[in-house]
Design a protein around this motif. Structure first.
Motif, short mmCIF file in Angstrom:
data_model
loop_
_atom_site.label_atom_id
_atom_site.label_comp_id
_atom_site.label_asym_id
_atom_site.label_seq_id
_atom_site.Cartn_x
_atom_site.Cartn_y
_atom_site.Cartn_z
N GLU A 57 76.01 -60.68 -73.54
CA GLU A 57 75.37 -59.61 -74.30
C GLU A 57 75.87 -59.60 -75.75
O GLU A 57 75.08 -59.46 -76.68
CB GLU A 57 75.65 -58.26 -73.63
CG GLU A 57 74.80 -57.14 -74.19
CD GLU A 57 74.84 -55.88 -73.36
OE1 GLU A 57 74.53 -54.83 -73.92
OE2 GLU A 57 75.17 -55.95 -72.16
N MET A 58 77.16 -59.82 -75.94
CA MET A 58 77.70 -59.91 -77.29
C MET A 58 77.13 -61.12 -78.03
O MET A 58 76.79 -61.06 -79.21
CB MET A 58 79.24 -59.98 -77.26
CG MET A 58 79.90 -59.99 -78.63
SD MET A 58 79.99 -61.59 -79.49
CE MET A 58 81.11 -62.50 -78.45
N PHE A 59 77.00 -62.25 -77.32
CA PHE A 59 76.44 -63.45 -77.94
C PHE A 59 75.02 -63.19 -78.45
O PHE A 59 74.63 -63.68 -79.50
CB PHE A 59 76.43 -64.61 -76.96
CG PHE A 59 77.76 -65.27 -76.73
CD1 PHE A 59 78.94 -64.79 -77.29
CD2 PHE A 59 77.84 -66.39 -75.93
CE1 PHE A 59 80.15 -65.41 -77.06
CE2 PHE A 59 79.05 -67.03 -75.71
CZ PHE A 59 80.20 -66.54 -76.28
N ILE A 60 74.24 -62.44 -77.69
CA ILE A 60 72.85 -62.15 -78.06
C ILE A 60 72.79 -61.30 -79.32
O ILE A 60 71.91 -61.49 -80.17
CB ILE A 60 72.10 -61.48 -76.89
CG1 ILE A 60 71.89 -62.50 -75.76
CG2 ILE A 60 70.77 -60.88 -77.33
CD1 ILE A 60 71.40 -61.90 -74.45
N THR A 61 73.73 -60.39 -79.49
CA THR A 61 73.67 -59.43 -80.60
C THR A 61 74.53 -59.81 -81.80
O THR A 61 74.35 -59.24 -82.88
CB THR A 61 74.07 -58.03 -80.12
OG1 THR A 61 75.41 -58.07 -79.60
CG2 THR A 61 73.12 -57.53 -79.03
#
Length: 162
Positions: free
Chosen positions: A53-57
């Motif tokens: 999720e952090m990678f996506i944002t």
């Protein structure tokens, strides 16, 4: 859309979204299961490598997926990291990881398409160095990375102290 290996099937390489998380979590387990035979230090049971999720944002990470006829079939990311050594000729680099292609779609050039897009992203960020890690005994992965232009650089060794 890109075509791979001169086949007429359109391959879309795009940024991952939050909606892709369920499939990406399955891909992550695919990566872990593929690496377990090469790494006796991994704890047994369910584990996670990534904060997807952090990678996506994150603006410092480009997480891409390969989509074929509406189905996700591959993934990979580039993450901006600071240089480990003050004497390197670069201060930041793109670290590549989460390189996964569904077993039924391997050998079709999908990994190369993802790496090519990640390379372009890295260039756009002003980076001139790509790095990744691969288990030395994972000969198939080593060959795949060499095929797209990576070269062996340093071998990390380990020893268990009993």
């Amino acid at each position: 859309m890109e075509h791979f290996k001169n086949q007429p099937i359109p391959m879309l390489i795009r940024q991952a979204t939050i909606h892709d998380l369920p499939t990406l979590l399955q891909f992550e387990q695919g990566v872990i299961n593929a690496e377990r035979p090469f790494d006796p230090t991994l704890i047994p049971g369910a584990i996670n490598y990534y904060d997807l999720e952090m990678f996506i944002t994150s603006p410092d990470v480009e997480l891409l997926v390969a989509e074929l006829d509406g189905e996700l079939v591959g993934s990979g990311y580039a993450r901006i990291k600071p240089s480990e050594k003050v004497y390197f000729n670069f201060d930041r680099f793109a670290y590549l990881g989460f390189m996964f292609v569904s077993p039924q779609h391997r050998g079709k050039g999908i990994n190369k398409l993802i790496i090519d897009e990640l390379k372009e992203w890295a260039k756009a960020q002003g980076l001139h160095e790509l790095r990744l890690q691969v288990y030395a005994d994972n000969e198939g992965a080593v060959r795949a990375y060499e095929k797209v232009g990576f070269c062996k650089h340093m071998i990390e060794m380990r020893m268990e102290v009993e």
